[in-house]
Design an enzyme around this catalytic site. Structure first.
Site, PDB file in Angstrom:
ATOM      1  CB  ALA A  33      -0.889   0.009   1.235  1.00 18.32           C
ATOM      2  CG  ASP A  34       0.346   4.365  -2.886  1.00 16.92           C
ATOM      3  OD1 ASP A  34      -0.783   4.557  -2.377  1.00 16.92           O
ATOM      4  OD2 ASP A  34       0.535   4.392  -4.114  1.00 16.92           O
ATOM      5  CB  SER A  35       0.718   7.922   1.471  1.00 20.60           C
ATOM      6  OG  SER A  35       1.044   8.533   0.242  1.00 20.60           O
ATOM      7  CG  ASN A  37      -2.783   2.020  -2.438  1.00 26.42           C
ATOM      8  OD1 ASN A  37      -1.633   1.652  -2.629  1.00 26.42           O
ATOM      9  ND2 ASN A  37      -3.648   2.162  -3.416  1.00 26.42           N
ATOM     10  CB  VAL A  38      -2.803   4.226   3.782  1.00 27.44           C
ATOM     11  CG1 VAL A  38      -3.210   4.425   5.235  1.00 27.44           C
ATOM     12  CG2 VAL A  38      -1.824   3.068   3.642  1.00 27.44           C
TER      13      VAL A  38
END
Length: 75
Positions: A33-35, A37-38
């Site tokens: 996950a990247d920021s 996605n989070v």
């Protein structure tokens, strides 16, 4: 069960096999996950469970289990 719902949502969001998502799965390291996605995941979880995740708490949610525990405590 909250875990099952969270697992399905995370798998769909991150396009990973649901069977690879465990309570111990790390959102960034294991599930990639990247920021962005989070942030989307948190907004979806807030809508689904009727909670608000404070900004200072988001960085503390490292694993799927952390997310589930947070929801259980704050629902």
């Amino acid at each position: 069960m909250i875990f099952d719902t969270v697992k399905k949502m995370i798998a769909a969001q991150l396009k990973v096999d649901e069977n690879t998502v465990t309570r111990e799965s790390r959102l960034v390291e294991d599930l990639h996950a990247d920021s962005a996605n989070v942030m989307v995941m948190i907004m979806d979880l807030e809508d689904k469970f009727g909670i608000v995740v404070e900004d200072d708490q988001i960085m503390k949610l490292k694993t799927v289990g952390d997310v589930v525990d947070y929801i259980e405590k704050n629902q």
